[in-house]
Design a protein around this motif. Structure first.
Motif, PDB file in Angstrom:
ATOM      1  N   ALA A  83     -23.192  49.562  39.888  1.00 24.81           N
ATOM      2  CA  ALA A  83     -21.936  49.487  40.629  1.00 24.81           C
ATOM      3  C   ALA A  83     -20.770  49.757  39.696  1.00 24.81           C
ATOM      4  O   ALA A  83     -20.842  49.534  38.491  1.00 24.81           O
ATOM      5  CB  ALA A  83     -21.795  48.102  41.255  1.00 24.81           C
ATOM      6  N   ALA A 141     -22.640  59.325  46.015  1.00 25.24           N
ATOM      7  CA  ALA A 141     -22.234  57.917  46.052  1.00 25.24           C
ATOM      8  C   ALA A 141     -22.743  57.244  47.331  1.00 25.24           C
ATOM      9  O   ALA A 141     -23.259  56.115  47.281  1.00 25.24           O
ATOM     10  CB  ALA A 141     -20.712  57.812  45.967  1.00 25.24           C
ATOM     11  N   ARG A 142     -22.625  57.924  48.443  1.00 28.07           N
ATOM     12  CA  ARG A 142     -23.134  57.380  49.700  1.00 28.07           C
ATOM     13  C   ARG A 142     -24.640  57.139  49.629  1.00 28.07           C
ATOM     14  O   ARG A 142     -25.146  56.088  50.032  1.00 28.07           O
ATOM     15  CB  ARG A 142     -22.813  58.341  50.847  1.00 28.07           C
ATOM     16  CG  ARG A 142     -23.444  57.962  52.176  1.00 28.07           C
ATOM     17  CD  ARG A 142     -23.415  59.101  53.181  1.00 28.07           C
ATOM     18  NE  ARG A 142     -24.486  58.924  54.140  1.00 28.07           N
ATOM     19  CZ  ARG A 142     -25.732  59.358  53.970  1.00 28.07           C
ATOM     20  NH1 ARG A 142     -26.053  59.998  52.865  1.00 28.07           N
ATOM     21  NH2 ARG A 142     -26.649  59.136  54.882  1.00 28.07           N
ATOM     22  N   LYS A 175     -19.096  62.417  46.544  1.00 31.37           N
ATOM     23  CA  LYS A 175     -19.069  61.511  47.705  1.00 31.37           C
ATOM     24  C   LYS A 175     -20.440  61.405  48.360  1.00 31.37           C
ATOM     25  O   LYS A 175     -20.856  60.306  48.765  1.00 31.37           O
ATOM     26  CB  LYS A 175     -18.024  61.988  48.705  1.00 31.37           C
ATOM     27  CG  LYS A 175     -16.580  61.780  48.246  1.00 31.37           C
ATOM     28  CD  LYS A 175     -15.588  62.214  49.317  1.00 31.37           C
ATOM     29  CE  LYS A 175     -14.153  61.955  48.872  1.00 31.37           C
ATOM     30  NZ  LYS A 175     -13.162  62.308  49.916  1.00 31.37           N
ATOM     31  N   SER A 202     -19.627  52.760  45.339  1.00 34.22           N
ATOM     32  CA  SER A 202     -18.277  53.061  45.798  1.00 34.22           C
ATOM     33  C   SER A 202     -17.768  54.371  45.208  1.00 34.22           C
ATOM     34  O   SER A 202     -16.942  55.060  45.810  1.00 34.22           O
ATOM     35  CB  SER A 202     -17.326  51.928  45.430  1.00 34.22           C
ATOM     36  OG  SER A 202     -17.311  51.730  44.022  1.00 34.22           O
ATOM     37  N   GLN A 203     -18.259  54.721  44.022  1.00 40.39           N
ATOM     38  CA  GLN A 203     -17.864  55.994  43.443  1.00 40.39           C
ATOM     39  C   GLN A 203     -18.814  56.376  42.316  1.00 40.39           C
ATOM     40  O   GLN A 203     -19.503  55.540  41.732  1.00 40.39           O
ATOM     41  CB  GLN A 203     -16.428  55.960  42.911  1.00 40.39           C
ATOM     42  CG  GLN A 203     -16.199  55.056  41.696  1.00 40.39           C
ATOM     43  CD  GLN A 203     -14.753  55.105  41.242  1.00 40.39           C
ATOM     44  OE1 GLN A 203     -13.879  54.607  41.934  1.00 40.39           O
ATOM     45  NE2 GLN A 203     -14.516  55.704  40.099  1.00 40.39           N
ATOM     46  N   LYS A 221     -10.090  53.531  39.868  1.00 38.69           N
ATOM     47  CA  LYS A 221     -10.638  54.406  40.886  1.00 38.69           C
ATOM     48  C   LYS A 221     -10.162  55.837  40.630  1.00 38.69           C
ATOM     49  O   LYS A 221      -9.075  56.060  40.087  1.00 38.69           O
ATOM     50  CB  LYS A 221     -10.177  53.952  42.277  1.00 38.69           C
ATOM     51  CG  LYS A 221     -10.656  52.557  42.656  1.00 38.69           C
ATOM     52  CD  LYS A 221     -12.138  52.534  42.929  1.00 38.69           C
ATOM     53  CE  LYS A 221     -12.586  51.162  43.412  1.00 38.69           C
ATOM     54  NZ  LYS A 221     -14.043  51.110  43.644  1.00 38.69           N
TER      55      LYS A 221
END
Length: 586
Positions: free
Chosen positions: A164, A182-183, A179, A188-189, A171
């Motif tokens: 994480a 990350a998904r 993206k 989150s990134q 950020k």
């Protein structure tokens, strides 16, 4: 100590092990054909402990894991090169074959020199001189240390690399590729260079390698499938089968799919076209056991080609490791002129950045010019990005993409765009109106010239088809040019729709009648000439002009044949003239 076998730059996977041997049942049956087109004595001369030393971009081309596997089976201790193509590099690590980056070695040693390697220390010694090589990332070294990725499926622990984002870390904006990863990783990134453990949305495999995947699966201590509903298997490369060995490999695939209730297609078309018509949705992370899986980026999905070890690991665990790629951004503006096609555009881009200009990168396409391109155009562009070394290709999802999804009864999983503050490694601005008809000359996809510079080259065969240019739009272009004309004497013109649905639509529109009346040979939907192992194989000294994906030495048949790549229009015009020609010449 081992002897050095030395090779030049851009050695491709077709040259390591040619397509006609890939459906042999075992690696042991294939290995005697290693480097057959480059060094016919290699397989008999190499001994366990010897080294392959090469220039830049070793292993470019397809995702065929057979390429590193035959080298390992012959006892090659390591491959040392200035740089490697991404999929070959990853496949080699996954099967436990060391691949070492050393910028100096190739230019300072000779074939036959004795070489010593200390992998742990990153030291190579030749003729008393030591060279420092690039050490592998810890993740990759761990895979090598355990004997390859499959070892972890047989009881050895593998550490997850995803972490994480620390609360105090600032950020930052993300690209589309970041993206989607990350998904899939539940983070989150992420940023370029991170290694993340991801859950795959879908897994596609075809008859080029699936028989080997099944063989490895059957040797696992605890064989099982994480989620059969994510698997899609497609017979497309050699269909109908051309030999008893091919038939046996395809039967193995067919029987396994039936026994395990895996979604299975046979005779429906080329794998990527079938996937685009029936499965891919925006936001997905998809592994495909074929290098042109990057085509799925036309619908905003992260598709990437992998070998059969990677595929097996994902099939069993539902997960895999991914190094987050940096992104090259291509801002498109304007429109293509009449008589210029998306294939001309992507060949121009590959010629501009080179065959490894996007190695391990994502190629992202955006800008107002994108909106002028049809889905067929977009698939053609994304499909060929691997020929610049790209890990994936991605396009923003707009009304054109959403209309395509709606027509095929699907909804997006997620639609991503890059953030305004996303970091791109390089940005290219391309005015579509400046693109002109292009030809890629033998034997490299980046060996591009304006088509007018290749006019008059005599051809023996022309091919209109493949996952890159076999859609209904491409057939319409070809049919409009050849209507009322004839294929040149002694020229074979093969027309191969990319899928059954494309074939039926072409038949409905009368396009197939036009081609047949002109003297073309219309084939069933399959990889055909592009794959170089079943239909339209060309002989010694022959020349092919093709809408296929590659023009490597020996790609379409004999090692001393020649392949030119061009658009559907240029290929059709050339078939009529019997020599390379553009549409305005017929």
């Amino acid at each position: 100590m081992g002897r050095i076998f030395k090779f030049d730059k851009d050695v491709d996977t077709d040259q390591i092990i040619a397509s006609q041997y890939l459906l042999f049942p075992t690696i042991d049956e294939m290995k005697s054909h290693t480097f057959e087109s480059l060094d016919s004595d290699f397989a008999s001369a190499v001994k366990p402990g010897d080294f392959v030393v090469a220039d830049d971009n070793f292993g470019c081309g397809s995702s065929r894991e057979q390429a590193p596997s035959v080298l390992k089976a012959l006892g090659v201790k390591a491959v040392i090169a200035k740089s490697f193509a991404r999929i070959f590099y990853r496949n080699a690590i996954n099967i436990g074959l060391p691949v070492i980056v050393c910028k100096e070695l190739h230019d300072e040693v000779n074939a036959g020199d004795e070489c010593e390697l200390s992998l742990e220390d990153g030291i190579i010694t030749v003729n008393g001189k030591t060279y420092t090589c690039t050490k592998l990332p810890a993740k990759m070294q761990a895979i090598l240390n355990q004997g390859g990725l499959i070892a972890s499926l047989n009881g050895e622990k593998e550490e997850s690399e995803s972490t994480a984002v620390p609360a105090d870390e600032a950020k930052h904006g993300m690209t589309i590729a970041e993206k989607i990863i990350a998904r899939a990783a539940g983070l989150s990134q992420v940023k370029a260079g991170d290694i993340a453990t991801v859950t795959l949305d879908r897994l596609m495999s075809n008859d080029g390698t699936t028989h080997l995947t099944i063989g490895m699966y059957e040797k696992l201590k605890n064989p099982h499938i994480a989620d059969k509903d994510k698997l899609v298997w497609i017979v497309d490369h050699n269909i109908p089968s051309d030999s008893p060995k091919t038939a046996a490999s395809q039967k193995k695939m067919r029987d396994f799919a039936k026994a395990n209730d895996i979604k299975f297609y046979e005779g429906e078309g080329v794998c990527h076209q079938v996937m685009m018509e029936n499965h891919v949705v925006p936001g997905e992370l998809i592994f495909g056991a074929d290098s042109h899986t990057c085509a799925y980026g036309a619908l905003g999905a992260f598709g990437t080609g992998v070998g059969c070890t990677d595929y097996l690991y994902a099939m069993v665990t539902g997960t895999s490791w991914v190094m987050v790629p940096g992104t090259l951004r291509f801002n498109l503006k304007g429109k293509l002129n009449d008589g210029v096609y998306a294939r001309d555009l992507i060949l121009s881009i590959i010629g501009k950045i080179g065959a490894n200009g996007a190695n391990y990168k994502a190629m992202e396409f955006a800008g107002e010019g994108l909106h002028s391109l049809s889905m067929a155009d977009r698939i053609s562009i994304c499909n060929l990005c691997v020929e610049a070394g790209a890990k994936t290709a991605l396009m923003e999802v707009d009304d054109v993409a959403m209309d395509y999804l709606k027509e095929h009864g699907r909804e997006p999983k997620a639609c991503f765009t890059s953030d305004d503050d996303a970091v791109f490694e390089q940005v290219y601005d391309i005015d579509l109106s400046t693109i002109q008809p292009i030809v890629a000359k033998p034997h490299f996809v980046d060996n591009v010239v304006p088509a007018k510079e290749s006019l008059g080259v005599k051809i023996d065969e022309a091919f209109l088809g493949s996952c890159n240019n076999g859609r209904i739009e491409d057939l319409r272009v070809g049919a409009a040019i050849i209507k009322g004309k004839k294929v040149a004497p002694k020229v074979r013109f093969l027309v191969v729709p990319a899928s059954r649905s494309v074939y039926l639509q072409a038949m409905k529109e009368g396009l197939l009648d036009i081609f047949m009346d002109a003297g073309a040979i219309v084939m069933n939907p399959n990889c055909s000439v592009c794959w170089g192992s079943c239909q339209g194989v060309i002989g010694e000294g022959e020349t092919l002009i093709s809408t296929g994906t590659r023009n490597f030495k020996g790609r379409a048949g004999h090692k001393d044949s020649f392949v030119y790549l061009a658009s559907a229009a240029t290929v059709t015009a050339s078939a009529i003239k019997g020599e390379i020609a553009t549409a305005d010449m017929v």
